[in-house]
Design an enzyme around this catalytic site. Structure first.
Site, PDB file in Angstrom:
ATOM      1  N   LYS A  48      25.110 -69.819 -18.920  1.00  0.00           N
ATOM      2  CA  LYS A  48      23.945 -69.036 -18.459  1.00  0.00           C
ATOM      3  C   LYS A  48      22.939 -69.954 -17.761  1.00  0.00           C
ATOM      4  O   LYS A  48      23.013 -71.186 -17.905  1.00  0.00           O
ATOM      5  CB  LYS A  48      23.292 -68.356 -19.660  1.00  0.00           C
TER       6      LYS A  48
ATOM      7  N   TYR B 184      -4.056 -87.331  -8.048  1.00  0.00           N
ATOM      8  CA  TYR B 184      -5.052 -86.281  -8.221  1.00  0.00           C
ATOM      9  C   TYR B 184      -6.004 -86.605  -9.369  1.00  0.00           C
ATOM     10  O   TYR B 184      -5.583 -87.054 -10.435  1.00  0.00           O
ATOM     11  CB  TYR B 184      -4.382 -84.937  -8.529  1.00  0.00           C
TER      12      TYR B 184
HETATM   13  C1  LIG Z   1      22.121 -69.861 -25.206  1.00  0.00           C
HETATM   14  C2  LIG Z   1      22.917 -69.187 -26.232  1.00  0.00           C
HETATM   15  C3  LIG Z   1      23.954 -69.854 -26.891  1.00  0.00           C
HETATM   16  C4  LIG Z   1      24.221 -71.340 -26.746  1.00  0.00           C
HETATM   17  O1  LIG Z   1      23.276 -72.065 -27.480  1.00  0.00           O
HETATM   18  P1  LIG Z   1      23.318 -73.674 -27.586  1.00  0.00           P
HETATM   19  O2  LIG Z   1      22.278 -73.941 -28.587  1.00  0.00           O
HETATM   20  O3  LIG Z   1      22.952 -74.185 -26.230  1.00  0.00           O
HETATM   21  O4  LIG Z   1      24.669 -74.046 -28.000  1.00  0.00           O
HETATM   22  C5  LIG Z   1      24.757 -69.113 -27.743  1.00  0.00           C
HETATM   23  N1  LIG Z   1      24.528 -67.799 -27.938  1.00  0.00           N
HETATM   24  C6  LIG Z   1      23.516 -67.141 -27.339  1.00  0.00           C
HETATM   25  C7  LIG Z   1      23.319 -65.705 -27.614  1.00  0.00           C
HETATM   26  C8  LIG Z   1      22.676 -67.807 -26.483  1.00  0.00           C
HETATM   27  O5  LIG Z   1      21.665 -67.147 -25.906  1.00  0.00           O
END
Ligand SMILES: *Cc1c(COP(=O)(O)O)cnc(C)c1O
Length: 395
Positions: free
Chosen positions: A37, A288
């Site tokens: 994702k 800045y």
């Molecule tokens: C992002 C996510 C994961 C993965 O989590 P990690 O801590 O990066 O391994 C797994 N399940 C869901 C539902 C997520 O949103």
């Protein structure tokens, strides 16, 4: 055209090796879904989704239908799970791209069912992973909502209950009591499902923290008790980082974490270049609001990366980057497109020199954890805030 020198290098080979190592930890009890994702945690979906499949992943996890459409174009055969669910009007794209939705709201099932019927889908041909809220109060069906949702998977509906999913929200807490309670609650839900004569093939539970803490067996045992198969969903570990546990495991790490700490390989390096070098006298201010004032003559290097590239502005005056294998402190506030580092003590720095923001240079390393520790966040956020305009290059 050569680009402005601010880029990310992605070692797809390391990503593949991380996947194979983690799949080995889960086997033979459980299978892995590769979480890609948010543009593969900023590592590029286009580079990482095919690498995951090449390493043996049969499942990919994305946030949204739009990310799912992109994943489908890259990986025609993979199962693609949309963990953030559908939004109104997205059902047709979900069906057309053979994406699998996580669902927990009746309207989401309506959206998908209508789109499935419009597409002439056969009964039981559209798999759904039903999310259960086991304590995070985010996504998921609560106890009152469970039976009405289960009733939607009736004979004749195109919808099929393929997975039961929940998210562990404290698997990085070393004592594991929260996770135990969540799994116990899930067990009750699975009993209710089978009491109603229903069944799902996959028990879809567990992130990197759960896998590395050695929870795969408990999850798989729960699945087996209900005649299901376990599917774990690691993200961060695929990108080469083990989550930090609180408190730190004592007296020693669980076996999977101990091996992971030696085997996982960071996948991403973030780099820029020196674009100019100048000398300033004592009393000169830098950047800045003049937050930095030189107390003696200094040599400064200008870098072609700023907060619009994802460098947190709070790192200014509080962090160092690697130049010629040495740490060059960030001086003044980070600008939108530029940053200044102190190279007074680093001999012969010149325009064109490579600078490492994340990664290794001549044996010195900066990790996403190092960034996160200074700015009070987590590596997930450091990675996903590397801006889209920063070129991702496979190496
Ligand atoms: C992002 C996510 C994961 C993965 O989590 P990690 O801590 O990066 O391994 C797994 N399940 C869901 C539902 C997520 O949103």
């Amino acid at each position: 055209m050569p680009t402005r020198p601010c880029w990310v290098e992605i070692r797809t080979r390391s990503f593949e090796e991380n996947f194979r190592f983690l799949a080995g930890l889960a086997a033979p009890h459980a299978e892995l879904l590769a979480i890609v994702k948010a543009d593969a945690y900023g590592h590029s979906l286009a580079l990482c989704a095919p690498a995951a499949v090449c390493a043996g992943a049969r499942w990919l996890g994305v946030t949204s239908v739009e990310e799912g459409v992109a994943a489908r174009a890259l990986c025609p055969e993979a199962r693609v799970l949309v963990i953030g669910g559908v939004f109104p009007g997205q059902g047709a794209a979900l069906i057309a791209n053979r994406l699998t939705a996580v669902a927990w709201e009746p309207w989401q099932l309506n959206e998908i069912e209508i789109a499935a019927q419009d597409a002439g889908a056969a009964a039981g041909s559209v798999p759904i992973h039903l999310e259960i809220d086991t304590g995070m109060s985010r996504q998921g069906v609560d106890a009152a909502g469970l039976l009405p949702m289960l009733a939607r998977f009736s004979a004749g509906s195109p919808l099929k209950l393929e997975g039961v999913m929940t998210h562990l929200f404290a698997a990085d807490e070393a004592d594991g009591t929260v996770t135990e309670a969540q799994l116990a609650q899930l067990d009750k839900v699975l009993e209710q499902i089978s009491a109603g004569g229903q069944w799902a093939e996959w028990l879809n539970v567990g992130n990197s923290a759960a896998l590395l803490a050695g929870q795969a067996e408990a999850i798989a045992a729960l699945a087996a008790r209900h005649g299901m198969k376990a599917l774990l969903r690691p993200g961060l570990a695929l990108y080469g980082l083990a989550p930090a546990y609180e408190p730190t495991f004592e007296p020693e790490n669980p076996a999977p974490l101990a091996t992971a700490l030696t085997r996982l390989q960071p996948v991403l390096s973030w780099k820029t270049r020196v674009t100019g070098v100048r000398t300033i006298p004592a009393g000169a201010v830098v950047g800045y609001n003049g937050t930095f004032v030189a107390t003696e003559p200094m040599r400064l290097a200008l870098l072609a990366a700023g907060y619009a590239d994802g460098i947190d502005r709070h790192l200014g005056n509080h962090f160092s980057l690697l130049v010629r294998g040495q740490r060059a402190p960030l001086i003044g506030l980070v600008s939108m497109d530029q940053t200044v580092v102190d190279v007074t003590d680093i001999p012969s720095v010149k325009p064109g020199d490579e600078v490492v923001l994340i990664g290794t240079q001549q044996g010195e390393t900066i990790t996403a954890f190092d960034h996160a520790d200074v700015t009070g966040t987590i590596p997930w956020e450091v990675f996903t805030r590397i801006a889209a305009r920063v070129l991702r290059i496979a190496v």
